[in-house]
Design an enzyme around this catalytic site. Sequence first.
Site: not given
Length: 346
Positions: A13, A15, A99, A136, A174, A247
């Site tokens: 995971h 970004h 996601k 999420h 997360h 994350d």
Amino acid sequence: MTSLTIVHPDDWHIHLRDGAALNRTVNDVATWARRAVVMPNLSPPVKTVADATSYHKRIMNALTDGVQFEPLITLYLTDSTSEQDILDAAASDIVCGVKLYPAGATTNSAAGVTALDSLKPTLAAMEASDLPLLIHGEVTDPEVDVFDRERLFIERTLAPLSEAFPQLRIILEHITTADAVDFVNGAREGIAATITPQHLLYDRNDMLVGGIRPHLFCLPILKRRDHKEALRKAATSGNPRFFIGTDSAPHTRETKETDCGCAGCYSAHAAIPLYAEVFEEENALDRLEGFTSLFGADFYQRPRNQGTMTLIREETSVPNELTFGDSVVVPLRAGASVRWRVGARS
Ligand code: NCD
Ligand code: ZN
């Protein structure tokens, strides 16, 4: 112990952002991960295989020549994601999952899902084609306290969802609470969770006592210490349902240090050393490899990495800031140090 050699890690995971930011993010994660599951919350989001293919190209263009790294792209679930989008994704080598962001839950989630109930055919297509759903897990109900949003999401949305689609593989991303640990421990087959370094190392006191530390602000927000303890226990337990997902979510210094700062911590510069600190403190360094390098690959049904990585126990300083596009990002542990560093890789 002065060094530790493990199967080469991945990050399930992360970004990476886009444009000039890719230079920093891609090359930082590629110093320690062979593969990374890349989040789709760009603006506009990555919604189709065509979007994913061009994003994959931009990431590979930013990667330093000769470095081995494979980005696995996720699609952003929206109210209009169709069954055909799912069939296309399942047939793609580049896409590894979809996601779910509840609309408004976090950074760039405005295009997220407003009514999960109307997505039943899409979710059924994911279940049928065995394409994992990444979640999420926070409710966005304005009545719900920000510290309770994960717990209530599990109760209201995740538990019923996992029953309604019993074959759907789900990763609760997360996780931040003992409630999430309990849910995953007791859940049916096919349910797993990622855990970040910041949620294992810090709690809300670290963020709020003695002054506000905006670079520790991420979503889901850091919780009280007993939740952190439950996460540390889960991560170091050897249970394959819990695995690495940093994350790492960079924002420029000026968008964090302002009167309405962005959520997200940058950890790609030192993720494995940060996790190693936790496992060392918990006397569980022998379980680090499962968490960082084996369980995620197994859950995603991808081969385990062939090579190895050696970690050296050596205090290593972290800069105050790192260049990030035409600005800077303040990384976790900025201006301080981590107790491990990445050594030889094969
Ligand atoms: C992430 C981001 O900045 O994209 N922020 C964060 O606090 N974790 C989004 C997310 O994963 O929630
Ligand atoms: Zn994220």
